[in-house]
Scaffold this motif. Structure first.
Motif, PDB file in Angstrom:
ATOM      1  N   LEU A  92       0.823  -1.182   0.149  1.00 19.85           N
ATOM      2  CA  LEU A  92       0.036  -0.161   0.026  1.00 19.85           C
ATOM      3  C   LEU A  92       0.983   1.212   0.081  1.00 19.85           C
ATOM      4  N   ARG A  93       2.203   1.068   0.032  1.00 25.53           N
ATOM      5  CA  ARG A  93       2.925   2.116   0.362  1.00 25.53           C
ATOM      6  C   ARG A  93       2.677   3.288   1.434  1.00 25.53           C
ATOM      7  N   PHE A  94       2.573   2.661   2.665  1.00 22.16           N
ATOM      8  CA  PHE A  94       2.010   3.106   3.897  1.00 22.16           C
ATOM      9  C   PHE A  94       3.277   3.002   4.816  1.00 22.16           C
ATOM     10  N   ASP A  95       3.927   4.103   5.367  1.00 23.57           N
ATOM     11  CA  ASP A  95       4.740   4.342   6.364  1.00 23.57           C
ATOM     12  C   ASP A  95       4.272   3.903   7.704  1.00 23.57           C
ATOM     13  N   LEU A  96       4.846   2.693   8.343  1.00 21.14           N
ATOM     14  CA  LEU A  96       4.121   2.273   9.575  1.00 21.14           C
ATOM     15  C   LEU A  96       4.962   3.336  10.831  1.00 21.14           C
ATOM     16  N   GLY A  97       6.177   3.691  10.574  1.00 17.90           N
ATOM     17  CA  GLY A  97       6.771   4.576  11.503  1.00 17.90           C
ATOM     18  C   GLY A  97       5.943   5.894  11.782  1.00 17.90           C
ATOM     19  N   THR A  98       5.467   6.282  10.689  1.00 13.42           N
ATOM     20  CA  THR A  98       4.866   7.645  10.768  1.00 13.42           C
ATOM     21  C   THR A  98       3.230   7.680  10.666  1.00 13.42           C
ATOM     22  N   ALA A  99       2.970   6.320  10.212  1.00 11.53           N
ATOM     23  CA  ALA A  99       1.312   5.933  10.268  1.00 11.53           C
ATOM     24  C   ALA A  99       0.683   6.916   8.986  1.00 11.53           C
ATOM     25  N   THR A 100       1.404   7.046   7.938  1.00  9.08           N
ATOM     26  CA  THR A 100       1.108   7.763   6.710  1.00  9.08           C
ATOM     27  C   THR A 100       1.295   7.325   5.574  1.00  9.08           C
ATOM     28  N   PHE A 101       0.554   7.687   4.469  1.00  7.15           N
ATOM     29  CA  PHE A 101       0.491   6.870   3.201  1.00  7.15           C
ATOM     30  C   PHE A 101       1.813   7.735   2.662  1.00  7.15           C
ATOM     31  N   LEU A 102       2.661   7.047   1.844  1.00 10.22           N
ATOM     32  CA  LEU A 102       3.585   8.093   1.104  1.00 10.22           C
ATOM     33  C   LEU A 102       2.961   8.085  -0.158  1.00 10.22           C
ATOM     34  N   LYS A 103       3.442   9.350  -0.939  1.00  3.76           N
ATOM     35  CA  LYS A 103       2.803  10.143  -1.991  1.00  3.76           C
ATOM     36  C   LYS A 103       2.721   9.138  -3.263  1.00  3.76           C
ATOM     37  N   ASP A 104       3.408   8.183  -3.270  1.00  4.37           N
ATOM     38  CA  ASP A 104       3.084   7.213  -4.471  1.00  4.37           C
ATOM     39  C   ASP A 104       2.320   6.071  -4.035  1.00  4.37           C
ATOM     40  N   SER A 105       1.595   6.308  -3.053  1.00  2.00           N
ATOM     41  CA  SER A 105       0.795   4.934  -2.741  1.00  2.00           C
ATOM     42  C   SER A 105      -0.440   4.887  -3.699  1.00  2.00           C
ATOM     43  N   PRO A 106      -0.578   3.805  -4.027  1.00  3.31           N
ATOM     44  CA  PRO A 106      -1.817   3.660  -5.057  1.00  3.31           C
ATOM     45  C   PRO A 106      -3.129   3.560  -4.335  1.00  3.31           C
ATOM     46  N   VAL A 107      -3.313   3.798  -3.082  1.00  2.00           N
ATOM     47  CA  VAL A 107      -4.578   4.081  -2.494  1.00  2.00           C
ATOM     48  C   VAL A 107      -5.162   5.633  -2.507  1.00  2.00           C
ATOM     49  N   ILE A 108      -3.982   6.557  -2.782  1.00  2.00           N
ATOM     50  CA  ILE A 108      -4.516   7.825  -2.883  1.00  2.00           C
ATOM     51  C   ILE A 108      -5.381   8.487  -3.795  1.00  2.00           C
ATOM     52  N   ALA A 109      -5.108   7.802  -4.908  1.00  2.00           N
ATOM     53  CA  ALA A 109      -5.825   8.293  -6.251  1.00  2.00           C
ATOM     54  C   ALA A 109      -6.518   7.075  -6.776  1.00  2.00           C
TER      55      ALA A 109
END
Length: 232
Positions: free
Chosen positions: A47-64
């Motif tokens: 999902l390109r999700f950063d577990l350390g910051t609990a945020t999606f990375l900008k290239d996550s396929p989930v975003i769009a």
């Protein structure tokens, strides 16, 4: 030309993306993993999700992307062959997500409608979830049109669902403003021949959106002022 309608993206535009979806996504992954930390890491990677910051990375396929695309990512990480079942689970959970409005929506939407603008929502989420979210915050009745990727018009960045909105209202596309937080939103708007406004309540920064936007605003609360000053 005077704007006659505004078409909004949902997540990252009407609702602040990170405040709404980051904690929700972590909970979903923990549920699907059944306590297996390695599976959580595998899902976060897909999902390109950063577990350390609990945020999606900008290239996550989930975003769009669509909920089906998110389900396929999770299925790969879990080694499952039933993305349809995972998608159903995601839709059920998404409908109950704790929503963070980007700005107080009811007064904003009422002011736009009072100015004579027609309103719509086009999201790459599914339509039922979109309608549930709008109802949850009490603004479902403000919109003339609500569509998701599964509504029969396609998904962004295709301009087809945006053109379906214009056609449903009997308006030329150049009288519609497309407002979104991602390049998919603005690419679709440009391809449809609409005015495009980027907002910064999603993961994308101004530098990523500027080449596709007629304006970049901090959030949709600044939209009435821009409309009055520029295109009204």
């Amino acid at each position: 030309m005077r704007a006659a309608a505004v078409l909004f993206d949902k997540d990252g535009t009407l609702f602040d993306f990170s405040r709404t979806w980051s904690a929700w996504a972590l909970g979903v992954m923990q549920h699907l993993s059944e306590g297996d930390a390695a599976l959580v890491e595998a899902m976060a990677c897909e999902l390109r999700f950063d577990l350390g910051t609990a945020t999606f990375l900008k290239d996550s396929p989930v975003i769009a992307g669509t909920s089906r695309e998110a389900a396929e990512c999770l299925a790969r990480a879990l080694g499952r062959r039933d993305p349809e079942a995972i998608e159903g689970f995601l839709s059920e959970e998404a409908a109950r997500a704790p929503l963070a409005e980007a700005v107080p929506l009811a007064p904003l939407l009422d002011s736009l409608r009072a100015a004579g603008l027609r309103l719509g929502v086009m999201t790459n989420d599914n339509e039922a979830v979109a309608r549930a979210h709008l109802a949850q915050v009490g603004v479902g009745d403000r919109f003339d049109f609500v569509a998701g990727f599964d509504s029969g018009h396609g998904a962004k960045p295709s301009p087809a669902p945006l053109l379906a909105f214009a056609a449903a209202l009997g308006l030329p596309p150049e009288q519609v403003v497309m407002v979104g937080d991602s390049t998919h939103d603005l690419q679709a708007g440009r391809a449809a021949g609409m005015m495009t406004v980027g907002v910064l309540t999603g993961p994308a920064g101004a530098e990523e959106l500027r080449h596709l936007a007629d304006a970049i605003l901090p959030d949709i609360g600044h939209l009435p002022g821009w409309l009055s000053a520029v295109v009204a």
